[in-house]
Write an enzyme that holds these catalytic residues in place. Structure first.
Site, PDB file in Angstrom:
ATOM      1  N   SER A   1       0.822  -1.209   0.000  1.00  0.00           N
ATOM      2  CA  SER A   1       0.000   0.000   0.000  1.00  0.00           C
ATOM      3  C   SER A   1       0.858   1.263   0.000  1.00  0.00           C
ATOM      4  O   SER A   1       0.458   2.282  -0.534  1.00  0.00           O
ATOM      5  CB  SER A   1      -0.875   0.060   1.249  1.00  0.00           C
ATOM      6  OG  SER A   1      -1.572  -1.132   1.425  1.00  0.00           O
TER       7      SER A   1
ATOM      8  N   HIS B   1      -1.419  -2.628  -6.881  1.00  0.00           N
ATOM      9  CA  HIS B   1      -2.084  -2.265  -5.634  1.00  0.00           C
ATOM     10  C   HIS B   1      -3.594  -2.449  -5.774  1.00  0.00           C
ATOM     11  O   HIS B   1      -4.273  -1.620  -6.378  1.00  0.00           O
ATOM     12  CB  HIS B   1      -1.731  -0.816  -5.258  1.00  0.00           C
ATOM     13  CG  HIS B   1      -2.326  -0.377  -3.960  1.00  0.00           C
ATOM     14  ND1 HIS B   1      -2.729   0.912  -3.721  1.00  0.00           N
ATOM     15  CD2 HIS B   1      -2.600  -1.065  -2.828  1.00  0.00           C
ATOM     16  CE1 HIS B   1      -3.220   0.997  -2.498  1.00  0.00           C
ATOM     17  NE2 HIS B   1      -3.155  -0.189  -1.941  1.00  0.00           N
TER      18      HIS B   1
ATOM     19  N   GLU C   1      -4.157   0.059  -8.845  1.00  0.00           N
ATOM     20  CA  GLU C   1      -3.039   0.949  -9.174  1.00  0.00           C
ATOM     21  C   GLU C   1      -1.877   0.091  -9.673  1.00  0.00           C
ATOM     22  O   GLU C   1      -1.457  -0.847  -8.990  1.00  0.00           O
ATOM     23  CB  GLU C   1      -2.621   1.758  -7.945  1.00  0.00           C
ATOM     24  CG  GLU C   1      -3.607   2.872  -7.617  1.00  0.00           C
ATOM     25  CD  GLU C   1      -3.166   3.735  -6.439  1.00  0.00           C
ATOM     26  OE1 GLU C   1      -3.387   4.950  -6.484  1.00  0.00           O
ATOM     27  OE2 GLU C   1      -2.607   3.187  -5.468  1.00  0.00           O
TER      28      GLU C   1
ATOM     29  N   ASN D   1      -3.662   6.647  -1.920  1.00  0.00           N
ATOM     30  CA  ASN D   1      -3.415   6.826  -0.490  1.00  0.00           C
ATOM     31  C   ASN D   1      -2.726   8.155  -0.213  1.00  0.00           C
ATOM     32  O   ASN D   1      -2.901   8.750   0.848  1.00  0.00           O
ATOM     33  CB  ASN D   1      -2.590   5.663   0.059  1.00  0.00           C
ATOM     34  CG  ASN D   1      -3.463   4.439   0.316  1.00  0.00           C
ATOM     35  OD1 ASN D   1      -4.690   4.561   0.425  1.00  0.00           O
ATOM     36  ND2 ASN D   1      -2.858   3.275   0.390  1.00  0.00           N
TER      37      ASN D   1
HETATM   38  P1  NAI Z   1      -3.203 -10.093   6.145  1.00  0.00           P
HETATM   39  O1  NAI Z   1      -2.497  -9.970   7.438  1.00  0.00           O
HETATM   40  O2  NAI Z   1      -4.655 -10.355   6.124  1.00  0.00           O
HETATM   41  O3  NAI Z   1      -2.526 -11.244   5.281  1.00  0.00           O
HETATM   42  C1  NAI Z   1      -1.154 -11.393   5.117  1.00  0.00           C
HETATM   43  C2  NAI Z   1      -0.879 -12.877   4.902  1.00  0.00           C
HETATM   44  O4  NAI Z   1       0.468 -13.033   4.501  1.00  0.00           O
HETATM   45  C3  NAI Z   1      -1.078 -13.724   6.153  1.00  0.00           C
HETATM   46  O5  NAI Z   1      -2.000 -14.753   5.865  1.00  0.00           O
HETATM   47  C4  NAI Z   1       0.317 -14.267   6.449  1.00  0.00           C
HETATM   48  O6  NAI Z   1       0.290 -15.586   6.958  1.00  0.00           O
HETATM   49  C5  NAI Z   1       0.955 -14.222   5.089  1.00  0.00           C
HETATM   50  N1  NAI Z   1       2.398 -14.134   5.151  1.00  0.00           N
HETATM   51  C6  NAI Z   1       3.146 -13.329   5.934  1.00  0.00           C
HETATM   52  N2  NAI Z   1       4.460 -13.556   5.723  1.00  0.00           N
HETATM   53  C7  NAI Z   1       4.539 -14.512   4.770  1.00  0.00           C
HETATM   54  C8  NAI Z   1       5.606 -15.172   4.140  1.00  0.00           C
HETATM   55  N3  NAI Z   1       6.856 -14.889   4.448  1.00  0.00           N
HETATM   56  N4  NAI Z   1       5.313 -16.107   3.236  1.00  0.00           N
HETATM   57  C9  NAI Z   1       4.052 -16.402   2.910  1.00  0.00           C
HETATM   58  N5  NAI Z   1       3.002 -15.814   3.486  1.00  0.00           N
HETATM   59  C10 NAI Z   1       3.237 -14.885   4.409  1.00  0.00           C
HETATM   60  O7  NAI Z   1      -2.836  -8.758   5.330  1.00  0.00           O
HETATM   61  P2  NAI Z   1      -3.631  -8.054   4.158  1.00  0.00           P
HETATM   62  O8  NAI Z   1      -4.567  -7.079   4.724  1.00  0.00           O
HETATM   63  O9  NAI Z   1      -4.132  -9.093   3.237  1.00  0.00           O
HETATM   64  O10 NAI Z   1      -2.472  -7.218   3.468  1.00  0.00           O
HETATM   65  C11 NAI Z   1      -1.511  -7.810   2.630  1.00  0.00           C
HETATM   66  C12 NAI Z   1      -0.828  -6.726   1.829  1.00  0.00           C
HETATM   67  O11 NAI Z   1      -1.799  -6.055   1.057  1.00  0.00           O
HETATM   68  C13 NAI Z   1      -0.133  -5.648   2.636  1.00  0.00           C
HETATM   69  O12 NAI Z   1       1.027  -5.247   1.951  1.00  0.00           O
HETATM   70  C14 NAI Z   1      -1.137  -4.527   2.673  1.00  0.00           C
HETATM   71  O13 NAI Z   1      -0.541  -3.270   2.855  1.00  0.00           O
HETATM   72  C15 NAI Z   1      -1.737  -4.659   1.290  1.00  0.00           C
HETATM   73  N6  NAI Z   1      -3.054  -4.073   1.158  1.00  0.00           N
HETATM   74  C16 NAI Z   1      -4.000  -4.260   2.126  1.00  0.00           C
HETATM   75  C17 NAI Z   1      -5.247  -3.684   1.988  1.00  0.00           C
HETATM   76  C18 NAI Z   1      -6.290  -3.901   3.036  1.00  0.00           C
HETATM   77  O14 NAI Z   1      -7.274  -3.134   3.034  1.00  0.00           O
HETATM   78  N7  NAI Z   1      -6.178  -4.876   3.897  1.00  0.00           N
HETATM   79  C19 NAI Z   1      -5.573  -2.858   0.824  1.00  0.00           C
HETATM   80  C20 NAI Z   1      -4.540  -2.799  -0.168  1.00  0.00           C
HETATM   81  C21 NAI Z   1      -3.321  -3.382   0.024  1.00  0.00           C
END
Ligand code: NAI
Length: 682
Positions: free
Chosen positions: A404, A425, A437, A475
């Site tokens: 993000s 993104h 994005e 953002n």
């Molecule tokens: P989340 O915490 O729900 O999911 C992240 C997942 O990645 C977890 O299931 C975790 O087990 C896994 N993970 C962590 N380290 C890992 C590794 N080394 N190898 C494999 N899997 C691994 O997070 P979320 O919300 O899905 O965010 C993910 C990305 O997306 C972040 O970079 C966030 O900034 C971005 N993002 C999030 C948004 C949101 O509204 N939640 C919107 C747009 C982007």
């Protein structure tokens, strides 16, 4: 265009690709009708389109131009069809939308392929149907169905409309033959020919439906004049036909030059433009059949669903089996939900899920054409993941991060192939939100960018190119907006005053309600991470930090800016929050004063406009109008206001610049005041 087969003349609309009813086609239809009508051998006439479209309606590029109103206008064509002494039958395949459907409504009969899509989408452009749609449709299908179709703007299939009274026949094949047979049958039956205008509506029922609907209009619909105008026009359908037509016309002509209609037309064209790469960056996309997604959390699972829905093979990779199981479950539950709601057939869902390979084995990555990383928002974690991706992905695979805020180059540079890396993104929920994005890193190859844009389109998203700068386009602007809203708290407004004012402008939600919903701790964590590099002269509002320190992290903890009782937001902020805000004002030496809705709206918009101009100057946005697509599609900015740039262009420039200066003074010495010329004129 005109061919005679036995006693039937077939007039084929010939303005590819979608037979938009521009001036030249309108002229040709009238001429062909004249010829067919005066041919003594012709008993009936069929109006047909091509495979894609009967007709997708008006030519939007003619909107608001003299050509649109040049004779024969569409309504004149329709009168000509309706007055034809020989039966005219519409043979509808592909789409019949807007003016295209109105043309069919004026025919004496309508035969459609079951897959044909019929609709009146004018409301989505801030208009109402302007060529009899509001008068003929309710007479054919009744007020309830007409209202649903026109007010939603969404098309329905002929199969769905089979029993509605709109269509005389719905067929699965042989459209032209069926329409010709129907024209012969009507010719056989003789006069008077069936015309929608001669049908009568039950006025009592119609009015009851419309009165109820007027009450039910949402606040956002009330901000768009087309919704009330539609009810007025439909109301007239219970009276004399000609009077109804006149009222419809008058309302349509009032709406055409209105700001919401202009803004919605602008959004329509701007969206199309946004998904095209600038000429200098155009290249052939790489082929993508298999996508690997790393991290099966909120975003990863959502991205997996949209990739599966687009027919791609998906490898879903997690760090351990428990997390993988949770991610897999998210996908399964999603499909089960859609099946239960009747939105998806079980066999289609099963086919999608069969293309999913959940795994914890990084060797699987070698099969992927494109990899999307969606792990925690932490640079070190992402860099570690990209080192692993680099080790396992095949040469030529495109590597994307869903970060993000983080620096895409800092991620790309840990690999041996930064030219293959870009940001993709997605927005949450990733399977719903249309915005994507596409972030260009310093070394991202043109074909890699093209692949990102292409994937976006394949996933039915709106891909927008952005440079690699903190927060990209969306953002970054949203942060500037939120900061300004925080200034207003210190200056004297309460959160609910800011939220209410911005909702009254048309935002889906106010910024403080949004913050509570997403969780204040996300911003809190980021603020802490940035503390060491923050400009000491910055006007920094610490209200959010104070709330977080007191455990108020937003909705999930039952309190943030607002308190929540059984999940319901308490409308006014409580004493604790007010005290935190008042103390912040006192610390800054501000004597709190009342801010009215107009000031709140203007300051919030000015902050966005300023940031948009900075993004343009820095080259982060390649087209300033892209900003408007991003804000409307990803941040709840009211589409009928066009976006911050469109809004700025409607303002008096001198006043705008004066108010920007005031904004800069209020914001303190670290605020960069942008030059607006490029934004207002490019
Ligand atoms: P989340 O915490 O729900 O999911 C992240 C997942 O990645 C977890 O299931 C975790 O087990 C896994 N993970 C962590 N380290 C890992 C590794 N080394 N190898 C494999 N899997 C691994 O997070 P979320 O919300 O899905 O965010 C993910 C990305 O997306 C972040 O970079 C966030 O900034 C971005 N993002 C999030 C948004 C949101 O509204 N939640 C919107 C747009 C982007």
């Amino acid at each position: 265009m005109l061919e005679v087969h036995g006693a039937i003349a077939v007039i084929t609309l010939d303005n590819p690709p979608v037979n938009s009813l521009g001036h030249a086609l309108r002229q040709r239809i009238v001429a062909a009708l004249d010829t067919a009508e005066s041919d003594p051998g012709v008993k009936g006439i069929v109006l047909a389109g091509n495979d894609k479209a009967f007709s997708a309606g008006a030519d939007m590029s003619e909107f608001g131009t003299p050509l649109q109103l040049a004779e024969p206008m569409l309504r004149t064509v329709l009168e000509r069809v309706e007055a034809c002494r020989k039966p005219v039958v519409a043979a509808i395949g592909g789409v019949a939308l807007g003016g295209g459907l109105e043309l069919a409504l004026a025919c004496h009969g309508r035969v459609a392929l079951e897959t044909a899509k019929l609709g009146l989408p004018e409301i989505l452009l801030g208009l109402i149907p302007g060529s009899g749609g509001t008068q003929r449709l309710p007479r054919l299908v009744g007020m309830a169905t007409a209202l649903t179709l026109i007010q939603s703007g969404s098309p329905q299939t002929a199969r769905q409309l089979a029993e509605s009274g709109l269509l005389d026949q719905v067929v699965s094949m042989d459209l032209l033959a069926s329409a010709s047979a129907w024209a012969s049958e009507l010719a056989e039956r003789g006069t008077p020919l069936p015309r929608a205008r001669d049908r009568e509506l039950d006025a009592c029922v119609a009015q009851a439906i419309l009165t109820a609907q007027r009450e039910k209009l949402t606040p956002r619909q009330r901000l768009q004049p087309a919704y009330a105008a539609l009810l007025d026009a439909l109301n007239a359908a219970s009276g004399a036909f000609e009077e109804g037509l006149q009222l419809e016309r008058a309302l349509f002509l009032q709406l055409i030059p209105s700001t919401p209609a202009k803004a919605l037309r602008y959004q329509f064209f701007t969206e199309r433009e946004a998904s095209k790469l600038p000429l200098a960056l155009q290249a052939d996309a790489r082929r993508v059949d298999t996508v690997a997604i790393i991290g099966a959390g909120t975003m990863g699972a959502g991205i997996a669903i949209c990739a599966l829905d687009a027919g791609l093979n998906v490898i879903l990779l997690e760090q351990d089996t428990a997390a993988l199981q949770r991610g897999r479950q998210r996908v399964t539950e999603h499909y089960q939900g859609r099946i239960a709601a009747g939105k998806l057939k079980a066999n289609v869902a099963a086919a999608s899920e069969a293309r999913l390979t959940p795994s914890t084995d990084w060797a699987q990555l070698s099969r992927a054409d494109l990899v999307i990383e969606a792990v925690f928002e932490d640079l070190a974690v992402k860099q570690e993941v990209f080192r692993k991706i680099d080790a396992h992905a095949r040469p030529g695979a495109v590597l994307a991060t869903n970060t993000s805020y983080l620096d895409v180059d800092a991620i790309a540079n840990v690999t041996g192939r930064p030219q293959d890396v870009l940001g993709l993104h997605f927005f949450s929920p990733a399977n719903v939100m249309k915005l994507l994005e596409v972030v260009r890193g310093a070394q991202t190859g043109a074909d890699v960018l093209a692949t990102g844009m292409d994937l976006g389109k394949k996933l039915r998203k709106l891909p927008v190119l952005t440079g690699n700068a903190f927060g990209f386009i969306g953002n970054r602007i949203y942060n500037a907006y939120r900061k300004q809203c925080e200034f207003m708290l210190e200056d004297g407004a309460w959160p609910e005053e800011v939220d209410t004012a911005l909702q009254a402008f048309g935002f889906a939600m106010g910024p403080f309600a949004v913050a509570d919903l997403s969780g204040l701790d996300i911003a809190w964590r980021m603020r802490k991470a940035q503390a060491s590099t923050r400009d000491p002269r910055e006007r920094y509002v610490d209200i959010l930090d104070q709330l977080c320190e007191q455990g108020r992290l937003g909705r999930k903890t039952g309190a943030g800016y607002y308190a929540y009782i059984e999940g319901q937001q308490v409308k006014t902020t409580d004493a604790l929050v007010r005290r935190v805000i008042e103390q912040a004002s006192t610390r800054r030496g501000i004597h709190r004063r009342h801010l009215d809705a107009a000031e709140i709206q203007r300051r919030a918009l000015l902050a966005m406009v300023n940031e948009a101009a900075l993004l343009l100057a820095e080259g982060v946005a390649s087209r300033v109008t892209d900003v408007d697509v991003v804000l409307v599609q990803g941040y709840g900015f009211p589409r009928w206001e066009g976006g911050p740039v469109f809004w700025a262009r409607q303002q008096n420039r001198a006043a705008l610049e004066q108010d920007m200066k005031t904004l800069a003074q209020q914001a303190g010495p670290s605020f960069v005041l942008a030059e607006l010329t490029a934004l207002l004129t490019s």
